[in-house]
Every structure is written in structure tokens, then in C-alpha cells.
Design a protein around this motif. Structure first.
Motif, PDB file in Angstrom:
ATOM      1  N   ASN A   1       3.903   4.043   4.209  1.00 38.66           N
ATOM      2  CA  ASN A   1       5.216   3.436   4.432  1.00 38.66           C
ATOM      3  C   ASN A   1       5.206   2.458   5.604  1.00 38.66           C
ATOM      4  N   SER A   2       6.122   1.528   5.559  1.00 43.41           N
ATOM      5  CA  SER A   2       6.244   0.522   6.618  1.00 43.41           C
ATOM      6  C   SER A   2       6.817   1.147   7.889  1.00 43.41           C
ATOM      7  N   PHE A   3       6.391   0.618   9.017  1.00 45.93           N
ATOM      8  CA  PHE A   3       7.003   0.970  10.298  1.00 45.93           C
ATOM      9  C   PHE A   3       7.331  -0.304  11.072  1.00 45.93           C
TER      10      PHE A   3
ATOM     11  N   LYS B   1       5.066   5.537  13.201  1.00 48.16           N
ATOM     12  CA  LYS B   1       3.781   4.837  13.129  1.00 48.16           C
ATOM     13  C   LYS B   1       2.587   5.763  13.344  1.00 48.16           C
ATOM     14  N   ASP B   2       2.510   6.437  14.473  1.00 49.39           N
ATOM     15  CA  ASP B   2       1.335   7.252  14.790  1.00 49.39           C
ATOM     16  C   ASP B   2       1.142   8.377  13.784  1.00 49.39           C
ATOM     17  N   ARG B   3       2.234   9.047  13.408  1.00 48.92           N
ATOM     18  CA  ARG B   3       2.145  10.136  12.435  1.00 48.92           C
ATOM     19  C   ARG B   3       1.628   9.618  11.094  1.00 48.92           C
ATOM     20  N   GLN B   4       2.166   8.483  10.644  1.00 47.44           N
ATOM     21  CA  GLN B   4       1.751   7.921   9.351  1.00 47.44           C
ATOM     22  C   GLN B   4       0.288   7.482   9.369  1.00 47.44           C
ATOM     23  N   LEU B   5      -0.117   6.798  10.435  1.00 46.29           N
ATOM     24  CA  LEU B   5      -1.509   6.354  10.502  1.00 46.29           C
ATOM     25  C   LEU B   5      -2.457   7.544  10.560  1.00 46.29           C
TER      26      LEU B   5
ATOM     27  N   LEU C   1      -2.706   8.903   7.028  1.00 43.50           N
ATOM     28  CA  LEU C   1      -3.570   8.060   6.198  1.00 43.50           C
ATOM     29  C   LEU C   1      -5.039   8.243   6.570  1.00 43.50           C
ATOM     30  N   LYS C   2      -5.343   8.255   7.853  1.00 41.72           N
ATOM     31  CA  LYS C   2      -6.733   8.450   8.298  1.00 41.72           C
ATOM     32  C   LYS C   2      -7.261   9.812   7.857  1.00 41.72           C
ATOM     33  N   ASN C   3      -6.438  10.846   7.982  1.00 39.94           N
ATOM     34  CA  ASN C   3      -6.862  12.192   7.546  1.00 39.94           C
ATOM     35  C   ASN C   3      -7.100  12.237   6.048  1.00 39.94           C
ATOM     36  N   PHE C   4      -6.234  11.593   5.293  1.00 36.97           N
ATOM     37  CA  PHE C   4      -6.414  11.546   3.842  1.00 36.97           C
ATOM     38  C   PHE C   4      -7.766  10.909   3.506  1.00 36.97           C
ATOM     39  N   ILE C   5      -8.050   9.767   4.114  1.00 34.37           N
ATOM     40  CA  ILE C   5      -9.306   9.052   3.856  1.00 34.37           C
ATOM     41  C   ILE C   5     -10.499   9.891   4.315  1.00 34.37           C
TER      42      ILE C   5
ATOM     43  N   GLU D   1     -12.711  13.816  -1.167  1.00 30.62           N
ATOM     44  CA  GLU D   1     -13.844  14.495  -1.781  1.00 30.62           C
ATOM     45  C   GLU D   1     -14.253  13.844  -3.091  1.00 30.62           C
ATOM     46  N   GLU D   2     -13.282  13.275  -3.784  1.00 29.85           N
ATOM     47  CA  GLU D   2     -13.591  12.680  -5.081  1.00 29.85           C
ATOM     48  C   GLU D   2     -14.201  11.278  -4.901  1.00 29.85           C
ATOM     49  N   ASP D   3     -15.033  10.920  -5.863  1.00 28.86           N
ATOM     50  CA  ASP D   3     -15.642   9.592  -5.879  1.00 28.86           C
ATOM     51  C   ASP D   3     -14.703   8.626  -6.576  1.00 28.86           C
ATOM     52  N   GLY D   4     -15.028   7.358  -6.479  1.00 28.25           N
ATOM     53  CA  GLY D   4     -14.283   6.337  -7.198  1.00 28.25           C
ATOM     54  C   GLY D   4     -13.514   5.417  -6.272  1.00 28.25           C
ATOM     55  N   ASN D   5     -12.972   4.373  -6.876  1.00 26.16           N
ATOM     56  CA  ASN D   5     -12.173   3.396  -6.132  1.00 26.16           C
ATOM     57  C   ASN D   5     -10.740   3.891  -6.001  1.00 26.16           C
ATOM     58  N   ILE D   6     -10.208   3.758  -4.795  1.00 23.96           N
ATOM     59  CA  ILE D   6      -8.833   4.172  -4.531  1.00 23.96           C
ATOM     60  C   ILE D   6      -8.056   2.965  -4.019  1.00 23.96           C
ATOM     61  N   VAL D   7      -6.884   2.734  -4.616  1.00 19.89           N
ATOM     62  CA  VAL D   7      -6.012   1.628  -4.235  1.00 19.89           C
ATOM     63  C   VAL D   7      -4.871   2.157  -3.374  1.00 19.89           C
ATOM     64  N   PHE D   8      -4.599   1.449  -2.284  1.00 21.53           N
ATOM     65  CA  PHE D   8      -3.459   1.721  -1.416  1.00 21.53           C
ATOM     66  C   PHE D   8      -2.553   0.487  -1.444  1.00 21.53           C
ATOM     67  N   VAL D   9      -1.379   0.603  -2.041  1.00 18.24           N
ATOM     68  CA  VAL D   9      -0.419  -0.505  -2.046  1.00 18.24           C
ATOM     69  C   VAL D   9       0.535  -0.243  -0.887  1.00 18.24           C
ATOM     70  N   THR D  10       0.526  -1.143   0.087  1.00 17.76           N
ATOM     71  CA  THR D  10       1.221  -0.864   1.333  1.00 17.76           C
ATOM     72  C   THR D  10       1.783  -2.137   1.957  1.00 17.76           C
ATOM     73  N   HIS D  11       1.911  -2.134   3.259  1.00 14.92           N
ATOM     74  CA  HIS D  11       2.581  -3.204   3.999  1.00 14.92           C
ATOM     75  C   HIS D  11       1.630  -3.860   5.001  1.00 14.92           C
ATOM     76  N   TYR D  12       2.006  -5.045   5.420  1.00 14.60           N
ATOM     77  CA  TYR D  12       1.235  -5.805   6.410  1.00 14.60           C
ATOM     78  C   TYR D  12       0.928  -4.950   7.634  1.00 14.60           C
ATOM     79  N   VAL D  13       1.959  -4.290   8.195  1.00 14.63           N
ATOM     80  CA  VAL D  13       1.780  -3.557   9.451  1.00 14.63           C
ATOM     81  C   VAL D  13       0.807  -2.397   9.306  1.00 14.63           C
ATOM     82  N   VAL D  14       0.780  -1.765   8.159  1.00 13.25           N
ATOM     83  CA  VAL D  14      -0.135  -0.642   7.944  1.00 13.25           C
ATOM     84  C   VAL D  14      -1.575  -1.158   7.889  1.00 13.25           C
ATOM     85  N   ILE D  15      -1.795  -2.212   7.112  1.00 11.96           N
ATOM     86  CA  ILE D  15      -3.143  -2.772   6.985  1.00 11.96           C
ATOM     87  C   ILE D  15      -3.625  -3.325   8.324  1.00 11.96           C
TER      88      ILE D  15
END
Length: 183
Positions: free
Chosen positions: A114-116, A125-129, A132-136, A140-154
Motif C-alpha cells: 500500500n501507498s504511504f 511506512k516502516d511497518r509496511q516495508l 514486504l521485506k519479511n514476505f520476500i 519458499e516457492e519458486d517462480g516469478n512474483i509480481v508486486f503491483v504497487t506505488h512509486y513510494v514503495v518501489i
């Protein structure tokens, strides 16, 4: 005439660099296990209206017709290049969900995307980042993962600003492989 030929050669050179850059990234994507960050497609304006409600798209800044077409083309890029996508996660903001739906047909929402940007969401911001970092980190699974998000997150995660609809590809350690803006 000499100037025209010179300009033509320069244009061909830069087009060639762009094409080679895209083909290298496409090759990397076909090797799977990439993280694909996509800024939502074009949604004119800046921030969200004061009456923003995450559950009511009519209160949000949304994709325009160009953004919807951009989303469709984004999906075609992955289809045309036979790039497998194993999971699509989207911010809960409507412009991200619409981008994901038009490009990939199915997705799950993930609050870590989500945007902050607006002051009322900056406290997250800090909680969301971290989310996201913990998720990444725990993938465990292989493959390509897409994250559709916002400028500030990227920008916060990777230190790179991207345009609407731009694709930024990393490995699982968040090392940037490259970006694709023209698909």
C-alpha cells in the motif's frame, strides 16, 4: 542530408540498446525466481483525495483510459514473451488492483504494497516495508512474483524511481536486474 543520416544512426543505436536491454531482462525473467515490481498504470493526479476510502474506488485516484490500455499492454508483454507468472500481489488501492486485473486477470491484495505517500498513511511506512521485506525473505516457492504497487514503495525498497506502468525486475536478494518501460 548528413545531419538526417547522423540522427537516424543515433536513433537506431539507442533503439538497439533498448531492445538488447529488454531481451536480456526477458531472458532473466524466463529463468524464473524473479521479483517483478510494477508501478500502477497511469492514474493522473497526485496522491489521493481527502475523502479517500480504501473500500470505495469512487473516492480514489484511478486509472484513466490510457492507464487501462497500458495495463492491457503490460499483460500482453508477459504473454507474448512467454514469461511465467506464479503469483501476483497488489496494493489494496484501486488503481493497483485494476492494473493487476487488466494485466494478469487474477491477483491477491497485500497491505505491504500500500501507498504511504499521503501524510495520513506515512505512519504505516516502516511497518509496511518490514512486512514486504519479511514476505520476500521468507519466500519458499519458486517462480516469478509480481508486486503491483506505488512509486513510494518501489523507491523506498529499491532506491529507484519508476514511471507509471514501468516494470522493475530484481532477483530474490533485491539486486536490480533492470527495468522495462517500453513494452
Amino acid at each position: 542530408m548528413l545531419l538526417k543520416n547522423f540522427l537516424l544512426i543515433i536513433l537506431i543505436f539507442f533503439y538497439s540498446l533498448s531492445s538488447n536491454g529488454n531481451s536480456n531482462i526477458i531472458k532473466e525473467l524466463k529463468n524464473d525466481n524473479k521479483l517483478i515490481f510494477i508501478r500502477h498504470a497511469l492514474a493522473p493526479g497526485n496522491g489521493d483525495p481527502e475523502n479517500f476510502d480504501i473500500f470505495d474506488c469512487s473516492t480514489q485516484r484511478n486509472l484513466n483510459s490510457v492507464g487501462r490500455e497500458q495495463s492491457i499492454e503490460l499483460g500482453k508483454f508477459f504473454d507474448t514473451n512467454n514469461i511465467s507468472i506464479d503469483l501476483v500481489l497488489s496494493s489494496e488501492w484501486c488503481r493497483c488492483q485494476e492494473t493487476a486485473k487488466l494485466a494478469f486477470n487474477k491477483f491477491d491484495t497485500f497491505s505491504g504494497l500500500n501507498s504511504f505517500y499521503d501524510p495520513k498513511f506515512y505512519k504505516n511506512k516502516d511497518r509496511q516495508l518490514d512486512e514486504l521485506k519479511n514476505f520476500i525473505h521468507n519466500l519458499e516457492e519458486d517462480g516469478n512474483i509480481v508486486f503491483v504497487t506505488h512509486y513510494v514503495v518501489i523507491a523506498s525498497m529499491l532506491g529507484i524511481g519508476v514511471s507509471s506502468g514501468e516494470i522493475l525486475v530484481t532477483d530474490r536478494d533485491l539486486n536490480v536486474i533492470g527495468t522495462i518501460e517500453d513494452y
